[in-house]
Design an enzyme around this catalytic site. Sequence first.
Site, PDB file in Angstrom:
ATOM      1  N   GLY A   1      68.972  32.610  18.505  1.00 45.42           N
ATOM      2  CA  GLY A   1      70.156  31.850  18.108  1.00 45.42           C
ATOM      3  C   GLY A   1      71.002  32.663  17.149  1.00 45.42           C
TER       4      GLY A   1
ATOM      5  CG  HIS B   1      65.696  28.801   0.940  1.00 46.30           C
ATOM      6  ND1 HIS B   1      66.743  29.424   0.308  1.00 46.30           N
ATOM      7  CD2 HIS B   1      66.103  28.616   2.216  1.00 46.30           C
ATOM      8  CE1 HIS B   1      67.727  29.583   1.170  1.00 46.30           C
ATOM      9  NE2 HIS B   1      67.369  29.091   2.324  1.00 46.30           N
TER      10      HIS B   1
HETATM   11  N1  LIG Z   1      65.530  31.170   5.213  1.00 45.72           N
HETATM   12  C1  LIG Z   1      66.847  31.112   5.180  1.00 45.72           C
HETATM   13  O1  LIG Z   1      67.464  31.471   4.187  1.00 45.72           O
HETATM   14  C2  LIG Z   1      67.607  30.625   6.387  1.00 45.72           C
HETATM   15  C3  LIG Z   1      68.964  30.910   6.530  1.00 45.72           C
HETATM   16  C4  LIG Z   1      69.628  30.468   7.678  1.00 45.72           C
HETATM   17  C5  LIG Z   1      68.936  29.737   8.646  1.00 45.72           C
HETATM   18  N2  LIG Z   1      67.624  29.460   8.445  1.00 45.72           N
HETATM   19  C6  LIG Z   1      66.843  28.704   9.434  1.00 45.72           C
HETATM   20  O2  LIG Z   1      66.595  29.543  10.547  1.00 45.72           O
HETATM   21  C7  LIG Z   1      66.423  28.735  11.725  1.00 45.72           C
HETATM   22  C8  LIG Z   1      67.328  29.268  12.838  1.00 45.72           C
HETATM   23  O3  LIG Z   1      68.686  29.057  12.503  1.00 45.72           O
HETATM   24  P1  LIG Z   1      69.839  29.424  13.551  1.00 45.72           P
HETATM   25  O4  LIG Z   1      71.123  29.143  12.882  1.00 45.72           O
HETATM   26  O5  LIG Z   1      69.588  30.754  14.162  1.00 45.72           O
HETATM   27  O6  LIG Z   1      69.566  28.288  14.668  1.00 45.72           O
HETATM   28  P2  LIG Z   1      69.971  28.369  16.210  1.00 45.72           P
HETATM   29  O7  LIG Z   1      69.871  26.970  16.725  1.00 45.72           O
HETATM   30  O8  LIG Z   1      71.232  29.119  16.395  1.00 45.72           O
HETATM   31  O9  LIG Z   1      68.782  29.229  16.857  1.00 45.72           O
HETATM   32  C9  LIG Z   1      67.464  28.804  16.923  1.00 45.72           C
HETATM   33  C10 LIG Z   1      66.901  29.330  18.221  1.00 45.72           C
HETATM   34  O10 LIG Z   1      65.483  29.034  18.260  1.00 45.72           O
HETATM   35  C11 LIG Z   1      65.180  28.812  19.610  1.00 45.72           C
HETATM   36  N3  LIG Z   1      63.884  28.145  19.743  1.00 45.72           N
HETATM   37  C12 LIG Z   1      63.578  26.835  19.540  1.00 45.72           C
HETATM   38  N4  LIG Z   1      62.272  26.634  19.795  1.00 45.72           N
HETATM   39  C13 LIG Z   1      61.745  27.823  20.138  1.00 45.72           C
HETATM   40  C14 LIG Z   1      60.433  28.248  20.506  1.00 45.72           C
HETATM   41  N5  LIG Z   1      59.411  27.386  20.555  1.00 45.72           N
HETATM   42  N6  LIG Z   1      60.248  29.542  20.814  1.00 45.72           N
HETATM   43  C15 LIG Z   1      61.275  30.422  20.763  1.00 45.72           C
HETATM   44  N7  LIG Z   1      62.529  30.086  20.427  1.00 45.72           N
HETATM   45  C16 LIG Z   1      62.759  28.801  20.110  1.00 45.72           C
HETATM   46  C17 LIG Z   1      66.334  27.983  20.122  1.00 45.72           C
HETATM   47  O11 LIG Z   1      66.407  27.978  21.543  1.00 45.72           O
HETATM   48  C18 LIG Z   1      67.519  28.678  19.454  1.00 45.72           C
HETATM   49  O12 LIG Z   1      68.082  29.672  20.292  1.00 45.72           O
HETATM   50  C19 LIG Z   1      66.738  27.298  11.278  1.00 45.72           C
HETATM   51  O13 LIG Z   1      65.531  26.618  10.999  1.00 45.72           O
HETATM   52  C20 LIG Z   1      67.550  27.491  10.015  1.00 45.72           C
HETATM   53  O14 LIG Z   1      67.459  26.373   9.150  1.00 45.72           O
HETATM   54  C21 LIG Z   1      66.943  29.885   7.355  1.00 45.72           C
END
Ligand SMILES: NC(=O)c1ccc[n+]([C@@H]2O[C@H](COP(=O)([O-])OP(=O)(O)OC[C@H]3O[C@@H](n4cnc5c(N)ncnc54)[C@H](O)[C@@H]3O)[C@@H](O)[C@H]2O)c1
Length: 307
Positions: free
Chosen positions: A11, A175
């Site tokens: 994603g 966080h």
């Molecule tokens: N730690 C941090 O500081 C931080 C910062 C930004 C985002 N995040 C987190 O990171 C995660 C991803 O965010 P994003 O904006 O990329 O979301 P997004 O929805 O754009 O991408 C997530 C991807 O994960 C895939 N996915 C779901 N289940 C899966 C599985 N079982 N196996 C493989 N792939 C799978 C989805 O198909 C999707 O493409 C979220 O939980 C978000 O809250 C954390």
Amino acid sequence: MQQKVTVVGAGNVGATVAQRIVEKEIADVVLIDIIPGVPQGKSLDILESAPVERFDAKMTGSNSYEAAAGSEVVVITAGVPRKPGMSRDDLVATNESIVGDVVRKVLPGSPGAVLIVVSNPLDAMCEVARRASRLPRERVFGMAGVLDSARMRYFLAEALGVSVESTQAFVLGGHGDTMVPLPRYSTAGGIPVTELLPREKIDAIVARTRDGGIEIVNHLKTSAWYAPSSAVVEMVDAVVKDKKKILPCAAYLQGEYGMRDVYLGVPVKLGRGGVEQVIEFELTAQEKAALEKSAGHVRELFGILKA
Ligand SMILES: NC(=O)c1ccc[n+]([C@@H]2O[C@H](COP(=O)([O-])OP(=O)(O)OC[C@H]3O[C@@H](n4cnc5c(N)ncnc54)[C@H](O)[C@@H]3O)[C@@H](O)[C@H]2O)c1
């Protein structure tokens, strides 16, 4: 490139992490997602930029884990992001099953890998990955502090009218709303910012740093990815190149800062072995209380994990 990094979740965050890793020629990348065609299409698109961007790293997109075998680092971004009105904690049930599933699938092919967790709620998802992998704490940790510190560095540079390169910032804790930005360890050109900015301005920057994630969610209606991916890549780079960089990461504490059995953002030394050392330093009573409050909140989330 010989080193291999697998990024799970293609994603916004995952694909941008993959892009930055190959563009910087840090390692070859395997990008995995459950949605058919997405990791394949994004990988091909990024590779087709290589002649113009001038990098030779390889990249493979897949919906299965065979190509991931032999990875040195696995970055877990799979899961759902926040929508406006949601806290990171609202994601716990959905992302717990996703992160656990990913760990169980990726680890058999890469038993020596270091796991960098990105999915939210971050500290709880680190614990899910640690329990599912049964790896030592050195090899399961999370990205949050590098991002939170980068946000604070940017706000400080903006307030001071100086280069972002001159600012350093320090954010500890979980966080989320209980993160602990530390102005007295935040500097511009080596000078503590407490000497350079009025108290009210610093307080406003601390508050904006704490709300940095939601500020972006309110604009985009989903969570950020450019700064988060930069932060992840700094950590991947430190591991792959065995840099021994001191970075704030979510690490599993075993007595450090007087806390045990909890993931919390603290400064660590990152190298090929992952978290090679948790670095401790003296906190003021107020900072210690803030860190303990943050740990209490993380423990509450641990309490609602199913596995
Ligand atoms: N730690 C941090 O500081 C931080 C910062 C930004 C985002 N995040 C987190 O990171 C995660 C991803 O965010 P994003 O904006 O990329 O979301 P997004 O929805 O754009 O991408 C997530 C991807 O994960 C895939 N996915 C779901 N289940 C899966 C599985 N079982 N196996 C493989 N792939 C799978 C989805 O198909 C999707 O493409 C979220 O939980 C978000 O809250 C954390």
